[in-house]
Design a protein around this motif. Structure first.
Motif, PDB file in Angstrom:
ATOM      1  N   MET A 183      54.899  46.275  48.397  1.00 46.96           N
ATOM      2  CA  MET A 183      53.570  46.660  48.895  1.00 46.96           C
ATOM      3  C   MET A 183      52.766  45.405  49.231  1.00 46.96           C
ATOM      4  O   MET A 183      52.579  44.539  48.398  1.00 46.96           O
ATOM      5  N   SER A 184      52.335  45.326  50.474  1.00 43.99           N
ATOM      6  CA  SER A 184      51.549  44.163  50.869  1.00 43.99           C
ATOM      7  C   SER A 184      50.108  44.331  50.388  1.00 43.99           C
ATOM      8  O   SER A 184      49.639  45.428  50.113  1.00 43.99           O
ATOM      9  N   HIS A 185      49.410  43.205  50.281  1.00 43.38           N
ATOM     10  CA  HIS A 185      48.005  43.234  49.869  1.00 43.38           C
ATOM     11  C   HIS A 185      47.127  43.676  51.035  1.00 43.38           C
ATOM     12  O   HIS A 185      47.431  43.416  52.198  1.00 43.38           O
ATOM     13  N   ILE A 186      46.027  44.329  50.683  1.00 39.03           N
ATOM     14  CA  ILE A 186      45.057  44.810  51.670  1.00 39.03           C
ATOM     15  C   ILE A 186      43.679  44.293  51.293  1.00 39.03           C
ATOM     16  O   ILE A 186      43.279  44.370  50.127  1.00 39.03           O
ATOM     17  N   ASP A 187      42.969  43.774  52.276  1.00 40.00           N
ATOM     18  CA  ASP A 187      41.553  43.440  52.110  1.00 40.00           C
ATOM     19  C   ASP A 187      40.774  44.669  52.570  1.00 40.00           C
ATOM     20  O   ASP A 187      40.717  44.974  53.762  1.00 40.00           O
ATOM     21  N   ALA A 188      40.178  45.390  51.624  1.00 36.44           N
ATOM     22  CA  ALA A 188      39.560  46.686  51.918  1.00 36.44           C
ATOM     23  C   ALA A 188      38.129  46.586  52.438  1.00 36.44           C
ATOM     24  O   ALA A 188      37.471  47.617  52.610  1.00 36.44           O
ATOM     25  N   HIS A 189      37.653  45.355  52.705  1.00 38.27           N
ATOM     26  CA  HIS A 189      36.276  45.244  53.196  1.00 38.27           C
ATOM     27  C   HIS A 189      36.035  43.885  53.842  1.00 38.27           C
ATOM     28  O   HIS A 189      35.839  42.890  53.156  1.00 38.27           O
ATOM     29  N   GLN A 190      36.032  43.860  55.169  1.00 38.64           N
ATOM     30  CA  GLN A 190      35.662  42.629  55.894  1.00 38.64           C
ATOM     31  C   GLN A 190      34.950  43.002  57.185  1.00 38.64           C
ATOM     32  O   GLN A 190      34.946  44.160  57.588  1.00 38.64           O
ATOM     33  N   PRO A 234      42.366  51.165  37.717  1.00 38.68           N
ATOM     34  CA  PRO A 234      42.840  50.392  38.877  1.00 38.68           C
ATOM     35  C   PRO A 234      43.196  51.260  40.081  1.00 38.68           C
ATOM     36  O   PRO A 234      43.068  50.814  41.220  1.00 38.68           O
ATOM     37  N   GLU A 235      43.612  52.498  39.824  1.00 41.51           N
ATOM     38  CA  GLU A 235      44.057  53.350  40.938  1.00 41.51           C
ATOM     39  C   GLU A 235      42.886  53.845  41.784  1.00 41.51           C
ATOM     40  O   GLU A 235      43.089  54.421  42.850  1.00 41.51           O
ATOM     41  N   ARG A 236      41.651  53.615  41.321  1.00 42.61           N
ATOM     42  CA  ARG A 236      40.474  53.968  42.135  1.00 42.61           C
ATOM     43  C   ARG A 236      39.585  52.750  42.384  1.00 42.61           C
ATOM     44  O   ARG A 236      38.394  52.877  42.652  1.00 42.61           O
ATOM     45  N   MET A 237      40.178  51.559  42.311  1.00 38.80           N
ATOM     46  CA  MET A 237      39.447  50.325  42.617  1.00 38.80           C
ATOM     47  C   MET A 237      40.233  49.553  43.674  1.00 38.80           C
ATOM     48  O   MET A 237      41.460  49.502  43.617  1.00 38.80           O
ATOM     49  N   MET A 238      39.531  48.962  44.641  1.00 41.44           N
ATOM     50  CA  MET A 238      40.212  48.222  45.710  1.00 41.44           C
ATOM     51  C   MET A 238      39.501  46.897  45.998  1.00 41.44           C
ATOM     52  O   MET A 238      38.275  46.846  46.085  1.00 41.44           O
ATOM     53  N   PHE A 239      40.294  45.859  46.127  1.00 39.06           N
ATOM     54  CA  PHE A 239      39.766  44.528  46.435  1.00 39.06           C
ATOM     55  C   PHE A 239      39.248  44.459  47.859  1.00 39.06           C
ATOM     56  O   PHE A 239      39.894  44.925  48.807  1.00 39.06           O
ATOM     57  N   GLY A 240      38.074  43.830  48.022  1.00 38.72           N
ATOM     58  CA  GLY A 240      37.552  43.521  49.350  1.00 38.72           C
ATOM     59  C   GLY A 240      36.918  42.142  49.331  1.00 38.72           C
ATOM     60  O   GLY A 240      36.282  41.746  48.348  1.00 38.72           O
ATOM     61  N   SER A 241      37.082  41.405  50.407  1.00 41.00           N
ATOM     62  CA  SER A 241      36.533  40.042  50.450  1.00 41.00           C
ATOM     63  C   SER A 241      35.049  40.015  50.787  1.00 41.00           C
ATOM     64  O   SER A 241      34.334  39.091  50.410  1.00 41.00           O
ATOM     65  N   ALA A 296      38.810  36.920  41.789  1.00 44.44           N
ATOM     66  CA  ALA A 296      39.230  38.320  41.630  1.00 44.44           C
ATOM     67  C   ALA A 296      40.557  38.401  40.880  1.00 44.44           C
ATOM     68  O   ALA A 296      40.727  39.241  39.983  1.00 44.44           O
ATOM     69  N   ASN A 297      41.492  37.529  41.232  1.00 44.18           N
ATOM     70  CA  ASN A 297      42.781  37.531  40.538  1.00 44.18           C
ATOM     71  C   ASN A 297      42.631  37.155  39.067  1.00 44.18           C
ATOM     72  O   ASN A 297      43.324  37.706  38.198  1.00 44.18           O
ATOM     73  N   GLU A 298      41.728  36.236  38.779  1.00 39.96           N
ATOM     74  CA  GLU A 298      41.450  35.875  37.388  1.00 39.96           C
ATOM     75  C   GLU A 298      40.873  37.077  36.627  1.00 39.96           C
ATOM     76  O   GLU A 298      41.245  37.343  35.480  1.00 39.96           O
ATOM     77  N   LEU A 299      39.982  37.823  37.272  1.00 33.40           N
ATOM     78  CA  LEU A 299      39.374  38.993  36.640  1.00 33.40           C
ATOM     79  C   LEU A 299      40.382  40.126  36.417  1.00 33.40           C
ATOM     80  O   LEU A 299      40.177  40.980  35.553  1.00 33.40           O
ATOM     81  N   LEU A 300      41.460  40.117  37.186  1.00 36.98           N
ATOM     82  CA  LEU A 300      42.500  41.151  37.064  1.00 36.98           C
ATOM     83  C   LEU A 300      43.685  40.680  36.237  1.00 36.98           C
ATOM     84  O   LEU A 300      44.687  41.382  36.110  1.00 36.98           O
ATOM     85  N   ALA A 325      49.210  47.904  38.047  1.00 37.57           N
ATOM     86  CA  ALA A 325      47.761  48.073  38.079  1.00 37.57           C
ATOM     87  C   ALA A 325      47.113  47.023  38.984  1.00 37.57           C
ATOM     88  O   ALA A 325      46.186  47.320  39.746  1.00 37.57           O
ATOM     89  N   ARG A 326      47.611  45.802  38.897  1.00 42.36           N
ATOM     90  CA  ARG A 326      47.082  44.729  39.751  1.00 42.36           C
ATOM     91  C   ARG A 326      47.354  45.039  41.225  1.00 42.36           C
ATOM     92  O   ARG A 326      46.484  44.872  42.086  1.00 42.36           O
ATOM     93  N   LEU A 327      48.564  45.513  41.509  1.00 40.57           N
ATOM     94  CA  LEU A 327      48.917  45.865  42.884  1.00 40.57           C
ATOM     95  C   LEU A 327      48.078  47.035  43.397  1.00 40.57           C
ATOM     96  O   LEU A 327      47.796  47.124  44.593  1.00 40.57           O
ATOM     97  N   ALA A 328      47.679  47.935  42.485  1.00 40.23           N
ATOM     98  CA  ALA A 328      46.813  49.043  42.897  1.00 40.23           C
ATOM     99  C   ALA A 328      45.495  48.490  43.442  1.00 40.23           C
ATOM    100  O   ALA A 328      45.057  48.847  44.536  1.00 40.23           O
ATOM    101  N   VAL A 329      44.869  47.584  42.689  1.00 40.46           N
ATOM    102  CA  VAL A 329      43.583  47.020  43.108  1.00 40.46           C
ATOM    103  C   VAL A 329      43.744  46.191  44.387  1.00 40.46           C
ATOM    104  O   VAL A 329      42.866  46.187  45.256  1.00 40.46           O
ATOM    105  N   LEU A 330      44.876  45.518  44.505  1.00 42.16           N
ATOM    106  CA  LEU A 330      45.079  44.597  45.646  1.00 42.16           C
ATOM    107  C   LEU A 330      45.745  45.260  46.846  1.00 42.16           C
ATOM    108  O   LEU A 330      46.008  44.591  47.841  1.00 42.16           O
TER     109      LEU A 330
END
Length: 277
Positions: free
Chosen positions: A1-8, A224-231, A249-253, A260-265
Motif C-alpha cells: 500500500m502506497s502512502h497518500i497525502d490526504a490534504h494538499q 488509526p482506521e479513521r485517521m488520515m495523514f495530510g500535509s 507525524a511519523n514520530e507521533l505515530l 495501524a501506521r499504514l492506515a493513517v498514512l
C-alpha cells in the motif's frame, strides 16, 4: 500500500478567482504547482494526493479538476459548491462527471454563523452527497464540533472528515472542550479525522511534545482506521515545511504497529475517498 497525502493545495495567483493567500503571508504568497510538490512526495514515499479547494467559488473547483486531469499524483479532488444554493445539485452533477471529483468543502471556519450548515437549504444539498458517491470535508473550528455531531446524527450515511483536527488551540495550550467534543463526535461512525494542519495551530514554537496530547487523543477516540495523514502543503510553510511535518507525524505515530501506521498514512484515506490502491 502506497502512502497518500490526504490534504494538499495548489494555487495560481492572478487567475482572478482566488484572493488567498494575501501578500502579508509572504511564505506562501506565490504560485504552488505539482512540479513544486513532486520532490517532497518522492522523499516521503507518497504516490497519491487529495487536492483540496482553497477558495469558495466554482472556478476554483474547475481549476483543480483541470490540474487533476494533467497530474497523475492527484487521486481525488475536494471542491466547493454553494451548499445553500438551489443550483448546488446541478453543480455537483456537473463536477461528478470528472472521475477524480470526490467531495466538497464548504469553508465553515470563515462564516460567522456557527450553525449555518444545519440550515434546511444546506441539509438538502448534503443529503444528495451519498447518492452521488461524494463526501463532506469539514473545515471547522472547535466551536463547530457539536454542530457537526448533530449533522452526523441527522445524515448517518454521509461520509464526513474533519480537516486539521478541527483546529484545536494548541498555541494557547487549551484542550477542553475540544477534547470532550471530539470524543463525542468520534462516536459517530461516519466521521473520520485528518492528521493535518496542527503545526499551523501550534505556531512558530511548535514541538512534537506540544502536538502529542492532541494527536494521541485523536488516535484514541477515532482509531488509526479513521485517521488520515495530510500535509496541508503549502500552508505548512507558515510554520514548518513538508519534511519537518512528515518527520513529526511519523514520530507521533511511532508507537503504532505497522498496519495501524499504514492506515493513517494511506489505507484510511484510500477507503474514505474511494482511491484505488
Amino acid at each position: 500500500m502506497s502512502h497518500i497525502d490526504a490534504h494538499q493545495h495548489y494555487w495560481t495567483l492572478g487567475l482572478g478567482h482566488n484572493d488567498w493567500p494575501p501578500p502579508e503571508l509572504s511564505e506562501i504568497h506565490r504560485d504552488f504547482t505539482p512540479e513544486d510538490l513532486r520532490p517532497h512526495l518522492a522523499a516521503a514515499g507518497i504516490t497519491k494526493t487529495v487536492l483540496v479547494q482553497a477558495a469558495p467559488n466554482l472556478a476554483e473547483t474547475e481549476f483543480l479538476l483541470d490540474v487533476a486531469e494533467r497530474e497523475g499524483t492527484v487521486a481525488a479532488v475536494v471542491g466547493w459548491v454553494d451548499v445553500w444554493s438551489p443550483a448546488a445539485r446541478s453543480d455537483l452533477e456537473r463536477f461528478k462527471r470528472h472521475p477524480k471529483f470526490r467531495g466538497i468543502r464548504p469553508m465553515l471556519q470563515g462564516l460567522e454563523d456557527t450553525f449555518c450548515i444545519l440550515q434546511p437549504e444546506a441539509m438538502r444539498t448534503l443529503e444528495m452527497l451519498p447518492g452521488l458517491g461524494l463526501r463532506f470535508d469539514a473545515l471547522i473550528q472547535p466551536r463547530h464540533l457539536p454542530v457537526i455531531t448533530a449533522l452526523a446524527d441527522r445524515l448517518p450515511d454521509l461520509p464526513i472528515v474533519i480537516d486539521h483536527g478541527a483546529k484545536p488551540f494548541i498555541a494557547k495550550g487549551i484542550i477542553e472542550p475540544w477534547r470532550a467534543d471530539m470524543a463525542a463526535l468520534a462516536g459517530r461512525r461516519n466521521v473520520c479525522v485528518k492528521l493535518s494542519g496542527l503545526v499551523t495551530e501550534a505556531g512558530r514554537g511548535w514541538t512534537v511534545d506540544r502536538l502529542r496530547p492532541y494527536v494521541l487523543h485523536l488516535l484514541d477516540v477515532f482509531g488509526p482506521e479513521r485517521m488520515m495523514f495530510g500535509s496541508d502543503w503549502p500552508v505548512v510553510h507558515l510554520d514548518a515545511n513538508y519534511e519537518k511535518w512528515w518527520i513529526a507525524a511519523n514520530e507521533l505515530l511511532r508507537d503504532l504497529d505497522e498496519s495501524a501506521r499504514l492506515a493513517v498514512l494511506g489505507t484510511s484515506a484510500a477507503r474514505f475517498y474511494g482511491i484505488d490502491s
